[in-house]
Design a protein around this motif. Structure first.
Motif, PDB file in Angstrom:
ATOM      1  N   LEU A 178       9.632   3.423  -2.239  1.00 53.87           N
ATOM      2  CA  LEU A 178      10.834   2.711  -1.823  1.00 53.87           C
ATOM      3  C   LEU A 178      10.614   1.238  -2.159  1.00 53.87           C
ATOM      4  N   LYS A 179      11.583   0.602  -2.820  1.00 50.54           N
ATOM      5  CA  LYS A 179      11.433  -0.801  -3.220  1.00 50.54           C
ATOM      6  C   LYS A 179      12.643  -1.587  -2.776  1.00 50.54           C
ATOM      7  N   ALA A 180      12.391  -2.808  -2.281  1.00 50.11           N
ATOM      8  CA  ALA A 180      13.454  -3.744  -1.946  1.00 50.11           C
ATOM      9  C   ALA A 180      13.277  -4.968  -2.832  1.00 50.11           C
ATOM     10  N   LYS A 181      14.356  -5.331  -3.536  1.00 53.29           N
ATOM     11  CA  LYS A 181      14.339  -6.494  -4.426  1.00 53.29           C
ATOM     12  C   LYS A 181      15.399  -7.475  -3.909  1.00 53.29           C
ATOM     13  N   TRP A 182      14.940  -8.614  -3.379  1.00 55.88           N
ATOM     14  CA  TRP A 182      15.800  -9.626  -2.797  1.00 55.88           C
ATOM     15  C   TRP A 182      16.090 -10.697  -3.852  1.00 55.88           C
ATOM     16  N   THR A 183      17.369 -11.047  -4.051  1.00 60.93           N
ATOM     17  CA  THR A 183      17.726 -12.068  -5.038  1.00 60.93           C
ATOM     18  C   THR A 183      18.724 -13.071  -4.453  1.00 60.93           C
ATOM     19  N   TYR A 184      18.660 -14.280  -4.999  1.00 67.46           N
ATOM     20  CA  TYR A 184      19.573 -15.376  -4.664  1.00 67.46           C
ATOM     21  C   TYR A 184      20.504 -15.553  -5.844  1.00 67.46           C
ATOM     22  N   LYS A 185      21.814 -15.690  -5.580  1.00 68.02           N
ATOM     23  CA  LYS A 185      22.806 -15.812  -6.652  1.00 68.02           C
ATOM     24  C   LYS A 185      23.502 -17.174  -6.552  1.00 68.02           C
ATOM     25  N   ALA A 216      18.100 -15.424  -9.023  1.00 67.16           N
ATOM     26  CA  ALA A 216      16.682 -15.790  -8.928  1.00 67.16           C
ATOM     27  C   ALA A 216      16.015 -14.809  -7.972  1.00 67.16           C
ATOM     28  N   LEU A 217      14.890 -14.271  -8.387  1.00 68.93           N
ATOM     29  CA  LEU A 217      14.151 -13.344  -7.539  1.00 68.93           C
ATOM     30  C   LEU A 217      13.562 -14.105  -6.356  1.00 68.93           C
ATOM     31  N   VAL A 218      13.844 -13.621  -5.158  1.00 70.62           N
ATOM     32  CA  VAL A 218      13.308 -14.226  -3.938  1.00 70.62           C
ATOM     33  C   VAL A 218      12.025 -13.513  -3.545  1.00 70.62           C
ATOM     34  N   HIS A 219      12.090 -12.192  -3.532  1.00 72.63           N
ATOM     35  CA  HIS A 219      10.926 -11.401  -3.118  1.00 72.63           C
ATOM     36  C   HIS A 219      11.156  -9.953  -3.541  1.00 72.63           C
ATOM     37  N   GLU A 220      10.072  -9.265  -3.865  1.00 75.70           N
ATOM     38  CA  GLU A 220      10.141  -7.847  -4.200  1.00 75.70           C
ATOM     39  C   GLU A 220       8.959  -7.166  -3.531  1.00 75.70           C
ATOM     40  N   GLU A 221       9.212  -6.024  -2.911  1.00 77.94           N
ATOM     41  CA  GLU A 221       8.158  -5.321  -2.181  1.00 77.94           C
ATOM     42  C   GLU A 221       8.381  -3.813  -2.295  1.00 77.94           C
ATOM     43  N   THR A 222       7.285  -3.055  -2.351  1.00 76.03           N
ATOM     44  CA  THR A 222       7.377  -1.592  -2.396  1.00 76.03           C
ATOM     45  C   THR A 222       6.581  -0.984  -1.254  1.00 76.03           C
ATOM     46  N   GLN A 223       7.007   0.183  -0.861  1.00 75.63           N
ATOM     47  CA  GLN A 223       6.304   0.985   0.148  1.00 75.63           C
ATOM     48  C   GLN A 223       6.287   2.423  -0.342  1.00 75.63           C
ATOM     49  N   ASP A 254      18.580  -5.207  -3.318  1.00 77.71           N
ATOM     50  CA  ASP A 254      18.753  -3.944  -4.045  1.00 77.71           C
ATOM     51  C   ASP A 254      17.638  -3.015  -3.617  1.00 77.71           C
ATOM     52  N   VAL A 255      18.000  -1.777  -3.305  1.00 72.32           N
ATOM     53  CA  VAL A 255      17.021  -0.781  -2.854  1.00 72.32           C
ATOM     54  C   VAL A 255      16.879   0.277  -3.938  1.00 72.32           C
ATOM     55  N   PHE A 256      15.647   0.651  -4.207  1.00 76.02           N
ATOM     56  CA  PHE A 256      15.327   1.643  -5.230  1.00 76.02           C
ATOM     57  C   PHE A 256      14.456   2.734  -4.620  1.00 76.02           C
ATOM     58  N   VAL A 257      14.667   3.967  -5.087  1.00 77.34           N
ATOM     59  CA  VAL A 257      13.775   5.088  -4.752  1.00 77.34           C
ATOM     60  C   VAL A 257      13.189   5.556  -6.072  1.00 77.34           C
ATOM     61  N   ASP A 258      11.873   5.470  -6.200  1.00 76.35           N
ATOM     62  CA  ASP A 258      11.183   5.847  -7.437  1.00 76.35           C
ATOM     63  C   ASP A 258      11.834   5.166  -8.645  1.00 76.35           C
ATOM     64  N   ASP A 259      12.073   3.881  -8.512  1.00 75.68           N
ATOM     65  CA  ASP A 259      12.644   3.027  -9.568  1.00 75.68           C
ATOM     66  C   ASP A 259      14.074   3.399  -9.971  1.00 75.68           C
ATOM     67  N   LYS A 260      14.774   4.167  -9.153  1.00 76.28           N
ATOM     68  CA  LYS A 260      16.182   4.479  -9.401  1.00 76.28           C
ATOM     69  C   LYS A 260      16.999   3.765  -8.325  1.00 76.28           C
TER      70      LYS A 260
END
Length: 157
Positions: A93-100, A106-113, A141-147
């Motif tokens: 599971l991945k969360a990709k936080w961005t500022y627009k 701009a990427l703020v933070h990205e983390e996976t679990q 943006d939330v991803f499951v197995d990069d989808k």
């Protein structure tokens, strides 16, 4: 005596005829009984994890669910994303936080679990910036197995 010869001759003929006659063959054995081929098994549904709800807020409980929901945050808030999933198996599971701003991201933070749920579950990601977030529009943006599995937008005022 002729009678004895005739009987002996008839008996000899019977033996000769019996020996010369074609023996009846035993009937062929019945074909072996085979079990019918098993019907193809319906494949079990692929085990997998899918995202249900993505909630944003300023606090989460012990169950990792948002307790104070919101879509607008203060500059010094810690911002939580609570992600409800269903299904089972191992997934990333991945969360990709961005500022627009001004059409740029701009990427703020990205983390996976790595998660291994066996049914409904909740995971939590968060971001914080003690010196304060710039005001503007953000998204996670939330991803499951990069989808891609979902997006939530929010603002900082």
């Amino acid at each position: 005596m002729n009678r004895k010869y005739v009987i002996a001759l008839l008996a000899a003929c019977a033996v000769v005829l019996n020996a010369c006659s074609k023996k009846q063959e035993a009937p062929p054995p019945p074909p072996p009984v085979t079990a019918p081929a098993p019907a193809p098994e319906t494949p079990a549904p692929a085990a997998g994890v899918s995202v249900g709800t993505i909630s944003l807020g300023t606090a989460v409980g012990a169950d990792k669910k948002v307790t104070q929901a919101g879509e607008s945050f203060g500059k010094k808030d810690t911002i939580y994303a609570s992600i409800d999933t269903s299904g089972s198996g191992t997934a990333t599971l991945k969360a990709k936080w961005t500022y627009k701003k001004d059409g740029k991201e701009a990427l703020v933070h990205e983390e996976t679990q790595t998660i291994t749920p066996t049914g409904p579950a909740t995971s939590e990601f968060h971001i914080s910036k003690p010196d304060g977030w710039p005001a503007g529009d953000y998204q996670v943006d939330v991803f499951v197995d990069d989808k891609s599995a979902g997006t939530k937008t929010f603002t900082v005022k």
